[in-house]
Motif scaffolding. Structure first.
Motif, PDB file in Angstrom:
ATOM      1  N   LYS A   1       0.833  -1.218   0.000  1.00 37.43           N
ATOM      2  CA  LYS A   1       0.000   0.000   0.000  1.00 37.43           C
ATOM      3  C   LYS A   1       0.860   1.257   0.000  1.00 37.43           C
ATOM      4  O   LYS A   1       0.547   2.231  -0.699  1.00 37.43           O
ATOM      5  CB  LYS A   1      -0.913   0.001   1.225  1.00 37.43           C
ATOM      6  N   GLU A   2       1.945   1.219   0.805  1.00 36.26           N
ATOM      7  CA  GLU A   2       2.799   2.401   0.906  1.00 36.26           C
ATOM      8  C   GLU A   2       3.431   2.760  -0.438  1.00 36.26           C
ATOM      9  O   GLU A   2       3.724   3.926  -0.697  1.00 36.26           O
ATOM     10  CB  GLU A   2       3.905   2.170   1.944  1.00 36.26           C
ATOM     11  N   CYS A   3       3.655   1.773  -1.290  1.00 34.94           N
ATOM     12  CA  CYS A   3       4.261   2.025  -2.610  1.00 34.94           C
ATOM     13  C   CYS A   3       3.372   2.905  -3.483  1.00 34.94           C
ATOM     14  O   CYS A   3       3.862   3.526  -4.435  1.00 34.94           O
ATOM     15  CB  CYS A   3       4.531   0.704  -3.336  1.00 34.94           C
ATOM     16  N   ASN A   4       2.086   2.970  -3.170  1.00 36.43           N
ATOM     17  CA  ASN A   4       1.149   3.723  -4.006  1.00 36.43           C
ATOM     18  C   ASN A   4       0.625   4.998  -3.350  1.00 36.43           C
ATOM     19  O   ASN A   4      -0.129   5.739  -3.974  1.00 36.43           O
ATOM     20  CB  ASN A   4      -0.043   2.832  -4.380  1.00 36.43           C
ATOM     21  N   ARG A   5       1.013   5.244  -2.085  1.00 38.65           N
ATOM     22  CA  ARG A   5       0.446   6.419  -1.422  1.00 38.65           C
ATOM     23  C   ARG A   5       1.474   7.240  -0.630  1.00 38.65           C
ATOM     24  O   ARG A   5       1.194   8.362  -0.224  1.00 38.65           O
ATOM     25  CB  ARG A   5      -0.679   5.990  -0.486  1.00 38.65           C
ATOM     26  N   ASN A   6       2.653   6.686  -0.405  1.00 40.22           N
ATOM     27  CA  ASN A   6       3.666   7.360   0.398  1.00 40.22           C
ATOM     28  C   ASN A   6       4.696   7.988  -0.534  1.00 40.22           C
ATOM     29  O   ASN A   6       5.384   7.287  -1.284  1.00 40.22           O
ATOM     30  CB  ASN A   6       4.329   6.328   1.326  1.00 40.22           C
ATOM     31  N   LEU A   7       4.821   9.313  -0.494  1.00 37.99           N
ATOM     32  CA  LEU A   7       5.727  10.019  -1.401  1.00 37.99           C
ATOM     33  C   LEU A   7       7.179   9.584  -1.207  1.00 37.99           C
ATOM     34  O   LEU A   7       7.926   9.452  -2.179  1.00 37.99           O
ATOM     35  CB  LEU A   7       5.615  11.532  -1.192  1.00 37.99           C
ATOM     36  N   GLU A   8       7.585   9.360   0.041  1.00 40.07           N
ATOM     37  CA  GLU A   8       8.960   8.934   0.304  1.00 40.07           C
ATOM     38  C   GLU A   8       9.235   7.563  -0.311  1.00 40.07           C
ATOM     39  O   GLU A   8      10.290   7.345  -0.916  1.00 40.07           O
ATOM     40  CB  GLU A   8       9.209   8.895   1.818  1.00 40.07           C
ATOM     41  N   VAL A   9       8.272   6.640  -0.170  1.00 41.35           N
ATOM     42  CA  VAL A   9       8.445   5.302  -0.748  1.00 41.35           C
ATOM     43  C   VAL A   9       8.412   5.376  -2.267  1.00 41.35           C
ATOM     44  O   VAL A   9       9.186   4.691  -2.953  1.00 41.35           O
ATOM     45  CB  VAL A   9       7.355   4.338  -0.224  1.00 41.35           C
ATOM     46  N   MET A  10       7.536   6.205  -2.808  1.00 38.14           N
ATOM     47  CA  MET A  10       7.456   6.360  -4.269  1.00 38.14           C
ATOM     48  C   MET A  10       8.782   6.896  -4.817  1.00 38.14           C
ATOM     49  O   MET A  10       9.249   6.466  -5.881  1.00 38.14           O
ATOM     50  CB  MET A  10       6.299   7.280  -4.633  1.00 38.14           C
ATOM     51  N   TRP A  11       9.399   7.823  -4.092  1.00 36.94           N
ATOM     52  CA  TRP A  11      10.702   8.348  -4.520  1.00 36.94           C
ATOM     53  C   TRP A  11      11.756   7.247  -4.421  1.00 36.94           C
ATOM     54  O   TRP A  11      12.554   7.053  -5.334  1.00 36.94           O
ATOM     55  CB  TRP A  11      11.099   9.524  -3.631  1.00 36.94           C
ATOM     56  N   LEU A  12      11.767   6.534  -3.283  1.00 35.22           N
ATOM     57  CA  LEU A  12      12.767   5.496  -3.047  1.00 35.22           C
ATOM     58  C   LEU A  12      12.651   4.361  -4.056  1.00 35.22           C
ATOM     59  O   LEU A  12      13.659   3.834  -4.538  1.00 35.22           O
ATOM     60  CB  LEU A  12      12.606   4.953  -1.627  1.00 35.22           C
ATOM     61  N   MET A  13      11.418   4.008  -4.417  1.00 37.17           N
ATOM     62  CA  MET A  13      11.168   2.878  -5.325  1.00 37.17           C
ATOM     63  C   MET A  13      11.100   3.307  -6.790  1.00 37.17           C
ATOM     64  O   MET A  13      10.873   2.474  -7.669  1.00 37.17           O
ATOM     65  CB  MET A  13       9.851   2.198  -4.948  1.00 37.17           C
ATOM     66  N   ARG A  14      11.290   4.616  -7.039  1.00 36.51           N
ATOM     67  CA  ARG A  14      11.148   5.148  -8.403  1.00 36.51           C
ATOM     68  C   ARG A  14       9.794   4.764  -8.986  1.00 36.51           C
ATOM     69  O   ARG A  14       9.666   4.381 -10.154  1.00 36.51           O
ATOM     70  CB  ARG A  14      12.290   4.667  -9.293  1.00 36.51           C
ATOM     71  N   GLU A  15       8.782   4.826  -8.109  1.00 34.07           N
ATOM     72  CA  GLU A  15       7.366   4.551  -8.435  1.00 34.07           C
ATOM     73  C   GLU A  15       7.113   3.104  -8.854  1.00 34.07           C
ATOM     74  O   GLU A  15       6.089   2.807  -9.471  1.00 34.07           O
ATOM     75  CB  GLU A  15       6.855   5.523  -9.496  1.00 34.07           C
ATOM     76  N   LEU A  16       8.019   2.213  -8.518  1.00 30.65           N
ATOM     77  CA  LEU A  16       7.737   0.784  -8.690  1.00 30.65           C
ATOM     78  C   LEU A  16       6.827   0.335  -7.552  1.00 30.65           C
ATOM     79  O   LEU A  16       6.935   0.822  -6.427  1.00 30.65           O
ATOM     80  CB  LEU A  16       9.027  -0.032  -8.663  1.00 30.65           C
ATOM     81  N   ALA A  17       5.932  -0.616  -7.836  1.00 29.03           N
ATOM     82  CA  ALA A  17       4.970  -1.073  -6.836  1.00 29.03           C
ATOM     83  C   ALA A  17       4.824  -2.595  -6.902  1.00 29.03           C
ATOM     84  O   ALA A  17       3.864  -3.114  -7.474  1.00 29.03           O
ATOM     85  CB  ALA A  17       3.618  -0.393  -7.038  1.00 29.03           C
TER      86      ALA A  17
END
Length: 522
Positions: free
Chosen positions: A83-99
């Motif tokens: 869930k965090e991969c799709n709603r957390n800006l820090e995780v989205m940055w860290l994962m380069r928007e991979l989910a």
């Protein structure tokens, strides 16, 4: 009255993830740390991909970043991380928007306990490079963490016997109902159903009994097979694992961890051995509580030439004399003559033979016998304080048993008297990580299920997160960034040089084969 007004949700605007993450945000540190690691050498298991093509696998560094961020922010669930991969800006940055989905996330943790242990060792090396580890004073302890296994699904022979006896009684009761001639038809049908149900339960307990006998264990757990019922405090027990950790005193940074399903008594030797390997020397003092006071473990410490301070447990009431003035501690041992002198001045001697004493107790795992000598004197028969010295009624006298490790226990006792103020620091050192992990972060249980290896992966990520949090809090972000950036640069450069060297070697072999005329034949 005026209020702050939010933005119009329909308004179009330029959005850049890079600009939304502050320059000193810890996610940037996590990325630099993971990118600086030689993950290819850590043995991370490659994800399975469809041999006929399809979507490629995720790089282990991507999933490792996600887990480190999650554990540092008290998120361990794979579904929650998804869930965090799709709603957390820090995780989205860290994962380069991979989910990645939760199965991919969970499988990475499940399959890589060894790789995660090496990542933890990398945090220890990072702390050593910044001189955050003193390497002079260590403290070790164990902490019980609940497993994903209820007490109802943990069995020993006594519990199985109790269930089987209950089933036998119920079967006799229902068989009597069936055998009665004037019984109610409805009652007989109900009894038949109950008999069928109890026979199924009986079969299950018989299988558990057979499995218990074949394994040689004293307990068996059905949800998490490696978990065991351990004492948490006093006489309160939980089905759990025992987390062993060795912590350096300088900044309370753990340098090692190990997950076991046994108590503390046999853990000290292994912890010291790994501490020597990690620190690269044995010139340190290690502190342990009385749960580690075991002769064979003192022998291991002596072979490693490591100074240990271990709390001395109280003498059990069964071993105390009727008058405490005649306890074994009041008998003086003479090493030169190999004799004891009692408080009355009598000399107790041995015949010089070593005896093997069994240490097996009902309900406990079998242990190897321990060697000891026996010391006694004929003066006991006429001693005026006989009833104050021993409870033996056969007038054989007092018998002193001296274990083969007694000289090591006595040396520890002398060290404890000399350095007691140093020992008093133990709790403040080793309980710091446990207090943070269990009380502040709420990680008081094992997240994973099935086998001790998966539990080790979960705890490994907990300790990686703890060490990084300590390092990030102690060091300034600018210093850490420069170090990790340089490390990443040198690692990448080394990899490129390695590939270049490999290509040169292959080229030389090809030239050699060509000159010999073997290349065309090949």
């Amino acid at each position: 009255m005026k209020y702050i007004i939010g933005k119009n949700r329909s308004q179009l605007e330029m959005f850049c993830l890079e600009e939304r993450i502050e320059k000193d945000n810890e996610v940037r540190m996590i990325e630099l740390f993971v990118d600086s690691l030689p993950l290819a050498d850590y043995g991370f298991v490659e994800q399975k991909t469809n041999p006929q093509g399809g979507r490629p696998a995720y790089h282990p560094g991507v999933l490792l970043k996600l887990f480190i961020y999650g554990y540092m922010n008290r998120i361990r669930s794979s579904r929650q991380l998804e869930k965090e991969c799709n709603r957390n800006l820090e995780v989205m940055w860290l994962m380069r928007e991979l989910a990645p989905d939760h199965n991919t996330i969970s499988n990475f943790r499940r399959d890589n306990p060894e790789g995660i242990k090496k990542v933890f060792r990398a945090t220890v090396e990072l702390a050593k490079n910044f001189e955050l580890i003193g390497g002079k004073l260590l403290a070790g302890d164990g902490s019980v963490l609940r497993a994903q296994n209820s007490k109802k699904k943990n069995y020993n022979q006594k519990k199985i016997d109790r269930h089987l006896a209950y089933i036998e009684a119920k079967l006799d009761e229902y068989n009597q109902i069936l055998s009665s001639e004037d019984g109610d038809v409805e009652a007989k049908e109900k009894a038949q159903k109950k008999i069928k149900k109890h026979l199924e339960h009986q079969k299950k307990y018989k299988e558990l009994e057979k499995q218990l006998e074949e394994s040689g264990e004293v307990q068996i757990s059905t949800s998490d097979p490696d978990s065991r019922q351990l004492i948490v405090r006093n006489m309160i027990t939980e089905v759990a694992y025992n987390l062993q950790s060795t912590v350096d005193a300088k900044h309370n940074i753990p340098i090692n961890y190990e997950i076991t399903n046994e108590n503390d008594s046999k853990a000290m030797g292994g912890m010291l051995n790994q501490a020597v390997e990690i620190l690269g020397h044995n010139e340190f003092t290690a502190l342990f509580d009385k749960g580690y006071h075991t002769g064979s473990e003192f022998e291991k410490a002596d072979k490693l030439e490591v100074e240990v301070l271990v709390a001395i447990p109280d003498l059990p009431s069964s071993s105390m004399a009727p008058d405490h003035a005649y306890n074994i501690s009041e008998f003086i041992y003479n090493e030169e003559t190999d004799t004891y002198t009692c408080p009355q001045g009598n000399t107790l001697k041995s015949n010089g033979k070593w005896y093997s004493k069994s240490r097996n107790h009902k309900g406990r795992k079998k242990q190897s016998p321990i060697k000891m000598k026996q010391y006694k004197t004929n003066a006991c028969k006429t001693c005026p304080v006989y009833d104050l010295c021993t409870r033996a009624k056969n007038k054989r006298g007092r018998i002193i048993e001296r274990l083969v490790y007694a000289h090591l226990l006595e040396k520890n006792k002398q060290r404890m008297k000399k350095h007691y103020e140093i020992y008093r620091q133990r709790q403040a050192i080793v309980e710091h990580p446990f207090g943070t992990i269990k009380r502040q972060w709420g990680f008081d249980h094992i997240m994973t299920k099935k086998t001790i290896k998966r539990a080790s992966a979960d705890i490994g990520l907990v300790f990686v997160a703890y060490n990084l949090r300590r390092i990030f809090n102690i060091l300034s972000p600018e210093v850490l960034k420069k170090y990790l950036s340089v490390l990443d640069f040198y690692f990448c450069t080394f990899q490129r040089h390695l590939k270049l060297i490999y290509r040169i070697i292959i080229l030389k072999f090809e030239i050699c084969f060509f000159e010999k005329g073997e290349l065309k034949a090949a």
